[in-house]
Enzyme design. Structure first.
Site, PDB file in Angstrom:
ATOM      1  N   THR A 144      -7.401   0.972  -3.407  1.00  0.00           N
ATOM      2  CA  THR A 144      -7.437   1.132  -1.956  1.00  0.00           C
ATOM      3  C   THR A 144      -7.882  -0.046  -1.140  1.00  0.00           C
ATOM      4  O   THR A 144      -8.458  -0.990  -1.654  1.00  0.00           O
ATOM      5  CB  THR A 144      -8.327   2.300  -1.569  1.00  0.00           C
ATOM      6  OG1 THR A 144      -7.738   2.931  -0.496  1.00  0.00           O
ATOM      7  CG2 THR A 144      -9.694   1.966  -1.283  1.00  0.00           C
ATOM      8  N   GLY A 165      -1.773  -4.877   3.558  1.00  0.00           N
ATOM      9  CA  GLY A 165      -0.692  -4.371   2.724  1.00  0.00           C
ATOM     10  C   GLY A 165       0.418  -5.379   2.496  1.00  0.00           C
ATOM     11  O   GLY A 165       1.143  -5.300   1.501  1.00  0.00           O
ATOM     12  N   CYS A 214      -1.957  -7.906  -0.245  1.00  0.00           N
ATOM     13  CA  CYS A 214      -2.578  -7.367  -1.463  1.00  0.00           C
ATOM     14  C   CYS A 214      -1.613  -6.425  -2.183  1.00  0.00           C
ATOM     15  O   CYS A 214      -1.141  -5.452  -1.586  1.00  0.00           O
ATOM     16  CB  CYS A 214      -3.858  -6.620  -1.092  1.00  0.00           C
ATOM     17  SG  CYS A 214      -4.665  -5.818  -2.489  1.00  0.00           S
ATOM     18  N   THR A 265      -2.430  -2.598  -2.161  1.00  0.00           N
ATOM     19  CA  THR A 265      -2.532  -1.955  -0.853  1.00  0.00           C
ATOM     20  C   THR A 265      -1.128  -1.754  -0.307  1.00  0.00           C
ATOM     21  O   THR A 265      -0.306  -2.664  -0.386  1.00  0.00           O
ATOM     22  CB  THR A 265      -3.334  -2.846   0.122  1.00  0.00           C
ATOM     23  OG1 THR A 265      -4.632  -3.089  -0.431  1.00  0.00           O
ATOM     24  CG2 THR A 265      -3.484  -2.201   1.485  1.00  0.00           C
TER      25      THR A 265
END
Length: 178
Positions: free
Chosen positions: A8, A163, A166, A169
Site C-alpha cells: 500500500t 501510483g 511505485c 501502488t
C-alpha cells in the site's frame, strides 16, 4: 515467488478545517498483483469521527485496527488512544511482531503509529506511509505549497502520482475526509 506482501500507499493531508486520508487499492504478493481494489482507509470510533489507514501485512493491520478502536472506545480521545496502543505495542510480545503502520486522524490531530510503538505527529499536517509513501509525501507537499487545492484533492492526486512511480501502488484510490 516471494511470500512478502507489499500492500500500500497511504497519505493524510490536513488543510484548513479539513483532513483527508487516501490509500491505493493494490495488494501484491511477490511479483503478482493479488488484488487491485483493497480498501485500506476506514472510519473508526462511535460516530466515525476518526479516519485510519494502514500499510503493511493485512492481517497485522486489521489486528491493529481492532486494538486501536478498542483504545479509542475506552479513552475517547485520539492522542490518548494512540499512546495507550503504543504502550501495549512495546510491552506485549504478540504485538511486537506485527508488521504494520497506522495513520489516524480526527478533526484536530494526525498521527502515525509505527511498528516500533512510536507515535509521531507530522509537523506540516501531511504524512504518508507504505511502499509509495515517499512519493506521495513529496507530491502532497508540492501540491500544498503551490496550489489552492483542498485536502481531499491533494490526497487523491498524491496517491495517483505515487501510483505512476511505485510498482506496489496503483491509481485505484479510496479517500475519506472529515
Amino acid at each position: 515467488m516471494s511470500n512478502v506482501f507489499h500492500a500500500t500507499t497511504i497519505v493524510c493531508v490536513r488543510r484548513g478545517d479539513k483532513v483527508a486520508i487516501a490509500g491505493d487499492g493494490q495488494v501484491t504478493l511477490g511479483h503478482t498483483v493479488m488484488k487491485s481494489n483493497a480498501r485500506k482507509v476506514r472510519r473508526l470510533g462511535r460516530d466515525g469521527q476518526v479516519l485510519a489507514g494502514f500499510a503493511g501485512a493485512a492481517a497485522d493491520a486489521f489486528t491493529l485496527f481492532e486494538l486501536f478502536e478498542a483504545k479509542l472506545e475506552k479513552h475517547g480521545q485520539l492522542s490518548r488512544a494512540a499512546v495507550e496502543l503504543a504502550k501495549d505495542w512495546r510491552t506485549e510480545r504478540r504485538l511486537g511482531k506485527l508488521e504494520a503502520l497506522l495513520v489516524v486522524a480526527d478533526k484536530e490531530t494526525s498521527l502515525v503509529i509505527s511498528g516500533t510503538g512510536d507515535v509521531i505527529e507530522p509537523e506540516d499536517g501531511i504524512v504518508a506511509i507504505g511502499s509509495g509513501g515517499s512519493y506521495a509525501l513529496s507530491a502532497a507537499r508540492a501540491l500544498m505549497a503551490h496550489t489552492a487545492l483542498d485536502a481531499r484533492t491533494i490526497a487523491t492526486e498524491a496517491i495517483g502520482i505515487a501510483g505512476n512511480i511505485c510498482i506496489y501502488t496503483n491509481r485505484n484510490v479510496v479517500v475519506d475526509e472529515l
